[in-house]
Scaffold this motif. Structure first.
Motif, PDB file in Angstrom:
ATOM      1  N   TRP A  24     -88.930  21.777 -64.558  1.00 26.32           N
ATOM      2  CA  TRP A  24     -88.455  21.348 -65.869  1.00 26.32           C
ATOM      3  C   TRP A  24     -87.776  19.986 -65.808  1.00 26.32           C
ATOM      4  CZ3 TRP A  24     -85.886  26.321 -68.378  1.00 26.32           C
ATOM      5  CH2 TRP A  24     -86.862  27.305 -68.495  1.00 26.32           C
ATOM      6  N   GLY A  25     -87.014  19.751 -64.748  1.00 29.07           N
ATOM      7  CA  GLY A  25     -86.307  18.472 -64.641  1.00 29.07           C
ATOM      8  C   GLY A  25     -87.279  17.305 -64.565  1.00 29.07           C
ATOM      9  N   PHE A  26     -88.336  17.462 -63.791  1.00 25.10           N
ATOM     10  CA  PHE A  26     -89.339  16.402 -63.680  1.00 25.10           C
ATOM     11  C   PHE A  26     -89.995  16.138 -65.027  1.00 25.10           C
ATOM     12  CE2 PHE A  26     -93.799  15.181 -63.034  1.00 25.10           C
ATOM     13  CZ  PHE A  26     -93.645  14.020 -62.301  1.00 25.10           C
ATOM     14  N   LEU A  27     -90.407  17.195 -65.716  1.00 20.50           N
ATOM     15  CA  LEU A  27     -91.048  17.008 -67.014  1.00 20.50           C
ATOM     16  C   LEU A  27     -90.100  16.352 -68.016  1.00 20.50           C
ATOM     17  CD1 LEU A  27     -93.125  20.296 -67.409  1.00 20.50           C
ATOM     18  CD2 LEU A  27     -93.988  17.993 -67.008  1.00 20.50           C
ATOM     19  N   ASP A  28     -88.835  16.724 -67.968  1.00 25.70           N
ATOM     20  CA  ASP A  28     -87.862  16.092 -68.871  1.00 25.70           C
ATOM     21  C   ASP A  28     -87.729  14.598 -68.579  1.00 25.70           C
ATOM     22  OD1 ASP A  28     -87.363  18.419 -70.233  1.00 25.70           O
ATOM     23  OD2 ASP A  28     -85.477  18.876 -69.196  1.00 25.70           O
ATOM     24  N   ARG A  29     -87.673  14.239 -67.291  1.00 27.20           N
ATOM     25  CA  ARG A  29     -87.528  12.824 -66.944  1.00 27.20           C
ATOM     26  C   ARG A  29     -88.754  12.020 -67.389  1.00 27.20           C
ATOM     27  NH1 ARG A  29     -85.612  15.205 -62.259  1.00 27.20           N
ATOM     28  NH2 ARG A  29     -87.535  14.785 -61.093  1.00 27.20           N
ATOM     29  N   VAL A  30     -89.938  12.588 -67.201  1.00 29.81           N
ATOM     30  CA  VAL A  30     -91.159  11.851 -67.522  1.00 29.81           C
ATOM     31  C   VAL A  30     -91.389  11.800 -69.023  1.00 29.81           C
ATOM     32  CG1 VAL A  30     -93.669  11.836 -67.267  1.00 29.81           C
ATOM     33  CG2 VAL A  30     -92.224  12.349 -65.302  1.00 29.81           C
ATOM     34  N   MET A  31     -91.257  12.940 -69.677  1.00 24.51           N
ATOM     35  CA  MET A  31     -91.617  13.017 -71.091  1.00 24.51           C
ATOM     36  C   MET A  31     -90.506  12.525 -72.004  1.00 24.51           C
ATOM     37  SD  MET A  31     -94.620  13.937 -70.598  1.00 24.51           S
ATOM     38  CE  MET A  31     -95.022  13.805 -72.328  1.00 24.51           C
ATOM     39  N   GLY A  32     -89.276  12.451 -71.496  1.00 24.38           N
ATOM     40  CA  GLY A  32     -88.186  11.964 -72.338  1.00 24.38           C
ATOM     41  C   GLY A  32     -88.442  10.560 -72.841  1.00 24.38           C
ATOM     42  N   GLY A  33     -88.969   9.684 -71.969  1.00 19.50           N
ATOM     43  CA  GLY A  33     -89.289   8.324 -72.402  1.00 19.50           C
ATOM     44  C   GLY A  33     -90.492   8.285 -73.317  1.00 19.50           C
ATOM     45  N   VAL A  34     -91.521   9.066 -72.989  1.00 19.59           N
ATOM     46  CA  VAL A  34     -92.727   9.092 -73.816  1.00 19.59           C
ATOM     47  C   VAL A  34     -92.402   9.606 -75.211  1.00 19.59           C
ATOM     48  CG1 VAL A  34     -95.010  10.155 -74.068  1.00 19.59           C
ATOM     49  CG2 VAL A  34     -94.252   9.340 -71.832  1.00 19.59           C
ATOM     50  N   ALA A  35     -91.497  10.579 -75.297  1.00 18.58           N
ATOM     51  CA  ALA A  35     -91.186  11.206 -76.586  1.00 18.58           C
ATOM     52  C   ALA A  35     -90.613  10.225 -77.598  1.00 18.58           C
ATOM     53  CB  ALA A  35     -90.201  12.357 -76.367  1.00 18.58           C
ATOM     54  N   LYS A  36     -90.016   9.150 -77.110  1.00 15.81           N
ATOM     55  CA  LYS A  36     -89.438   8.155 -78.028  1.00 15.81           C
ATOM     56  C   LYS A  36     -90.507   7.374 -78.770  1.00 15.81           C
ATOM     57  CE  LYS A  36     -85.391   7.321 -75.049  1.00 15.81           C
ATOM     58  NZ  LYS A  36     -84.683   6.290 -74.251  1.00 15.81           N
ATOM     59  N   VAL A  37     -91.700   7.292 -78.189  1.00 15.91           N
ATOM     60  CA  VAL A  37     -92.721   6.392 -78.739  1.00 15.91           C
ATOM     61  C   VAL A  37     -94.030   7.106 -79.067  1.00 15.91           C
ATOM     62  CG1 VAL A  37     -91.830   4.296 -77.690  1.00 15.91           C
ATOM     63  CG2 VAL A  37     -93.347   5.768 -76.359  1.00 15.91           C
ATOM     64  N   ASP A  38     -94.106   8.399 -78.789  1.00 13.19           N
ATOM     65  CA  ASP A  38     -95.314   9.164 -79.085  1.00 13.19           C
ATOM     66  C   ASP A  38     -94.881  10.421 -79.833  1.00 13.19           C
ATOM     67  OD1 ASP A  38     -97.467  11.171 -78.781  1.00 13.19           O
ATOM     68  OD2 ASP A  38     -98.427   9.659 -77.512  1.00 13.19           O
ATOM     69  N   SER A  39     -95.119  10.441 -81.122  1.00 12.51           N
ATOM     70  CA  SER A  39     -94.607  11.529 -81.952  1.00 12.51           C
ATOM     71  C   SER A  39     -95.224  12.873 -81.574  1.00 12.51           C
ATOM     72  CB  SER A  39     -94.860  11.225 -83.434  1.00 12.51           C
ATOM     73  OG  SER A  39     -96.243  11.046 -83.685  1.00 12.51           O
ATOM     74  N   PHE A  40     -96.511  12.881 -81.196  1.00 13.59           N
ATOM     75  CA  PHE A  40     -97.156  14.141 -80.845  1.00 13.59           C
ATOM     76  C   PHE A  40     -96.576  14.717 -79.551  1.00 13.59           C
ATOM     77  CE2 PHE A  40    -100.630  16.323 -78.496  1.00 13.59           C
ATOM     78  CZ  PHE A  40    -100.723  17.435 -79.306  1.00 13.59           C
ATOM     79  N   GLN A  41     -96.542  13.888 -78.495  1.00 11.78           N
ATOM     80  CA  GLN A  41     -95.968  14.362 -77.241  1.00 11.78           C
ATOM     81  C   GLN A  41     -94.488  14.693 -77.406  1.00 11.78           C
ATOM     82  OE1 GLN A  41     -97.440  15.053 -74.375  1.00 11.78           O
ATOM     83  NE2 GLN A  41     -99.490  14.367 -74.920  1.00 11.78           N
ATOM     84  N   GLY A  42     -93.800  13.938 -78.241  1.00  7.35           N
ATOM     85  CA  GLY A  42     -92.390  14.215 -78.493  1.00  7.35           C
ATOM     86  C   GLY A  42     -92.190  15.570 -79.142  1.00  7.35           C
ATOM     87  N   GLU A  43     -93.038  15.893 -80.121  1.00  4.43           N
ATOM     88  CA  GLU A  43     -92.943  17.190 -80.791  1.00  4.43           C
ATOM     89  C   GLU A  43     -93.230  18.319 -79.805  1.00  4.43           C
ATOM     90  OE1 GLU A  43     -92.039  19.273 -84.301  1.00  4.43           O
ATOM     91  OE2 GLU A  43     -92.203  17.087 -84.121  1.00  4.43           O
ATOM     92  N   LEU A  44     -94.213  18.122 -78.949  1.00  3.97           N
ATOM     93  CA  LEU A  44     -94.564  19.141 -77.959  1.00  3.97           C
ATOM     94  C   LEU A  44     -93.426  19.347 -76.966  1.00  3.97           C
ATOM     95  CD1 LEU A  44     -96.974  20.939 -76.960  1.00  3.97           C
ATOM     96  CD2 LEU A  44     -97.574  19.050 -75.431  1.00  3.97           C
ATOM     97  N   TRP A  45     -92.866  18.248 -76.474  1.00  2.00           N
ATOM     98  CA  TRP A  45     -91.782  18.330 -75.492  1.00  2.00           C
ATOM     99  C   TRP A  45     -90.522  18.941 -76.108  1.00  2.00           C
ATOM    100  CZ3 TRP A  45     -87.418  14.688 -75.131  1.00  2.00           C
ATOM    101  CH2 TRP A  45     -86.617  14.904 -73.992  1.00  2.00           C
ATOM    102  N   ARG A  46     -90.140  18.482 -77.285  1.00  2.00           N
ATOM    103  CA  ARG A  46     -88.931  19.010 -77.919  1.00  2.00           C
ATOM    104  C   ARG A  46     -89.105  20.484 -78.298  1.00  2.00           C
ATOM    105  NH1 ARG A  46     -88.866  13.602 -79.820  1.00  2.00           N
ATOM    106  NH2 ARG A  46     -90.234  14.158 -81.547  1.00  2.00           N
ATOM    107  N   GLY A  47     -90.307  20.850 -78.741  1.00  2.00           N
ATOM    108  CA  GLY A  47     -90.548  22.257 -79.056  1.00  2.00           C
ATOM    109  C   GLY A  47     -90.428  23.136 -77.825  1.00  2.00           C
ATOM    110  N   TRP A  48     -91.009  22.661 -76.710  1.00  2.00           N
ATOM    111  CA  TRP A  48     -90.902  23.423 -75.471  1.00  2.00           C
ATOM    112  C   TRP A  48     -89.447  23.548 -75.022  1.00  2.00           C
ATOM    113  CZ3 TRP A  48     -90.168  20.863 -70.436  1.00  2.00           C
ATOM    114  CH2 TRP A  48     -90.161  21.763 -69.371  1.00  2.00           C
ATOM    115  N   LYS A  49     -88.678  22.478 -75.114  1.00  2.00           N
ATOM    116  CA  LYS A  49     -87.271  22.535 -74.731  1.00  2.00           C
ATOM    117  C   LYS A  49     -86.504  23.539 -75.586  1.00  2.00           C
ATOM    118  CE  LYS A  49     -84.808  18.959 -73.849  1.00  2.00           C
ATOM    119  NZ  LYS A  49     -84.111  17.674 -74.042  1.00  2.00           N
TER     120      LYS A  49
END
Length: 527
Positions: free
Chosen positions: A87-112
């Protein structure tokens, strides 16, 4: 005698009449064995189908590179299983992507939002690792280079097995096919493909691990899907070989149908043919959709996805495993030490599937790394600044990839500088409204273009066409893998392959979007 390049292809046929006869045999065999898809705007229920796009001959592929691709698939399976559990790795990688990609951001935030509630420790992955042959010159050896690693909706397993069977049939049925090339005249060069049976076996193993004999497998599908027979073949295999019932629903249908038991976290679906029958429990949720923003037209679809994620059913894939397949993860894995940490660290979960902690070796690491081409981030790091410089000054060498699946989303060569300038203008506008830490180009990675060998052609038969088209082609090999895992591995194996062949003039390669034809390899010896 070993070759130093692929042989001239396709083989010659005596006349156009022989070509027409071969095409008739191929298309007839394809139609008779379910190598089909729906036409555009099909009726409901469908009343007819067309043959899926097919290559008339199998395409040559180096034997040693095919064997490498299949041998390392279980290592790739374990790698992505460990990523999904970190989980920590995915948070570090996707946290930056989530700021600029609404789809990946929604997926990551929903999973969290739901991951602390999850009650099902097992995850099921049906993967596909896609490769192209690469050679910088006619004197350079051919190499195997990975295009991407798919963790969701890895399709065409059933149709790829049927394509292999069609080519073997043509070799058995016709002397002109069998004798047209020495590579076609021995069945040792036709690798057996069990993608349909192996993928269905993986779904059955997930169902068995769930432990409820009356439960079903849910296929979550897209509205207007044309590639239904690739999916139905899996459903028939599950029933005929394993006695497992399946149901198919879109997200919009599930929004109204899913029954969720908040105590047990089990989910149920009504029987569509008998309103009074007890609703059927779902053991495995198999996504053949959910990978593109258009699959989530409104908040209802996202709510349904989160409800399914909370359930006790085994997900294929889980939201974490879907995030692991992001292009950004593929790029981060190439950074120094990251792959070694996932494969060689004794602190990683034992998802080695018979390989305990430490059982992966430096050779495994080296074999994985040799399949990678150059990848750069598009952020403000030192590597990101180097990637930006290369993209602006040597764009003909690169492709710019967003965090998307399904084909048709990439930006190639001379279009890259213009797109980066557009993203810079977008960043400037956002900064005017206070978004200081947003860099839109971070939604992309930069990838060095793979250079397939020249001189390979084939006859391609489009679905519904009555004449094969000869073209200079590029073939992409995909190797399927199945993994059922949690804190410990349960299942890990290679699961057949897919070959897609397209005209060299096309950068994209999707069968479903009408660009590629389904093919199979004929193995040749090269140096």
């Amino acid at each position: 005698m070993p070759l130093n390049s692929l042989p001239p292809w396709p083989p010659s046929l005596p006349s156009s009449a022989h070509l027409q006869h071969l095409q008739t045999l191929a298309v007839t065999h394809a139609l008779a064995h379910g190598f089909t898809h729906l036409p555009a705007n099909p009726s409901d229920p469908p009343t007819h189908a067309t043959a899926a796009p097919l290559s008339l001959f199998p395409s040559p592929f180096p034997r040693h590179l095919f064997e490498l691709a299949t041998e390392i698939q279980t290592v790739y399976n374990a790698l992505y299983a460990r990523i999904a559990l970190d989980w920590g790795f995915l948070d570090r990688v996707m946290g930056g992507v989530a700021k600029v990609d609404s789809f990946q951001g929604e997926l990551w935030r929903g999973w969290k939002a739901v991951r602390e509630e999850l009650v099902q420790p097992l995850q099921l992955g049906i993967f596909r690792s896609d490769y192209l042959l690469h050679s910088l010159s006619s004197l350079a050896p051919l190499e195997l280079k990975q295009v991407e690693f798919n963790t969701i909706s890895s399709s065409f397993g059933a149709l790829s097995q049927k394509a292999s069977e069609t080519h073997r049939y043509l070799a058995k049925e016709t002397d002109m096919f069998f004798d047209s090339s020495p590579y076609l005249s021995t069945f040792d060069n036709y690798p057996l493909n069990d993608a349909l049976t192996s993928i269905a076996q993986g779904l059955a193993e997930g169902w068995a691990a769930y432990g409820r004999k009356d439960a079903v497998v849910l296929f979550v599908v897209q509205d207007g899907e044309r590639n239904v027979f690739d999916q139905w073949a899996l459903q028939y295999e599950l029933m005929e070989r394993h006695g497992i019932k399946t149901v198919r629903h879109t997200f919009s249908e599930l929004d109204n149908l899913v029954q969720f038991d908040r105590n047990s976290k089990r989910i149920y679906l009504p029987d569509p043919l008998a309103d009074l029958v007890q609703p059927r429990e779902v053991a495995v949720i198999y996504y053949r959709s959910a990978y593109t923003p258009t699959d989530y037209p409104g908040p209802g679809e996202w709510s349904t996805r989160l409800l399914l994620e909370r359930s006790r059913a085994i997900k294929c894939p889980s939201m974490a495993l879907q995030l692991a397949g992001a292009k950004k993860v593929q790029q981060v894995l190439t950074e120094p030490g990251v792959l070694e940490d996932f494969l060689l660290s004794p602190d990683r979960p034992d998802v080695g599937f018979g390989k305990g902690a430490g059982a992966f070796t430096q050779e495994d690491v080296d074999n994985i790394r040799k399949t990678w081409i150059g990848l750069w981030p598009m952020d403000n790091s030192e590597a990101g600044q180097e990637g930006y410089r290369l993209a602006m000054t040597q764009s003909s060498r690169f492709v710019l990839k967003p965090q998307r699946e399904g084909g048709g989303n990439n930006i190639y060569r001379s279009d890259i500088p213009q797109e980066l300038k557009r993203l810079e203008q977008q960043q400037h506008q956002q900064q005017q409204y206070g978004a200081r830490d947003v860099m839109p180009r971070e939604a992309y990675i930069l990838m060095e273009l793979i250079t397939p060998p020249d001189g390979v052609g084939n006859w391609l038969v489009r679905g519904g066409d009555n004449k094969a088209r000869k073209a200079d082609v590029v073939s992409e090999l995909g190797v399927f893998g199945v993994a059922l895992f949690g804190p410990e591995g349960v299942v890990n194996r290679e699961a057949g392959f897919l070959m897609r062949t397209k005209g060299r003039e096309s950068d994209e390669g999707g069968v479903a979007i009408g660009i590629s034809s389904i093919d199979s390899p004929v193995l040749v010896d090269v140096v």
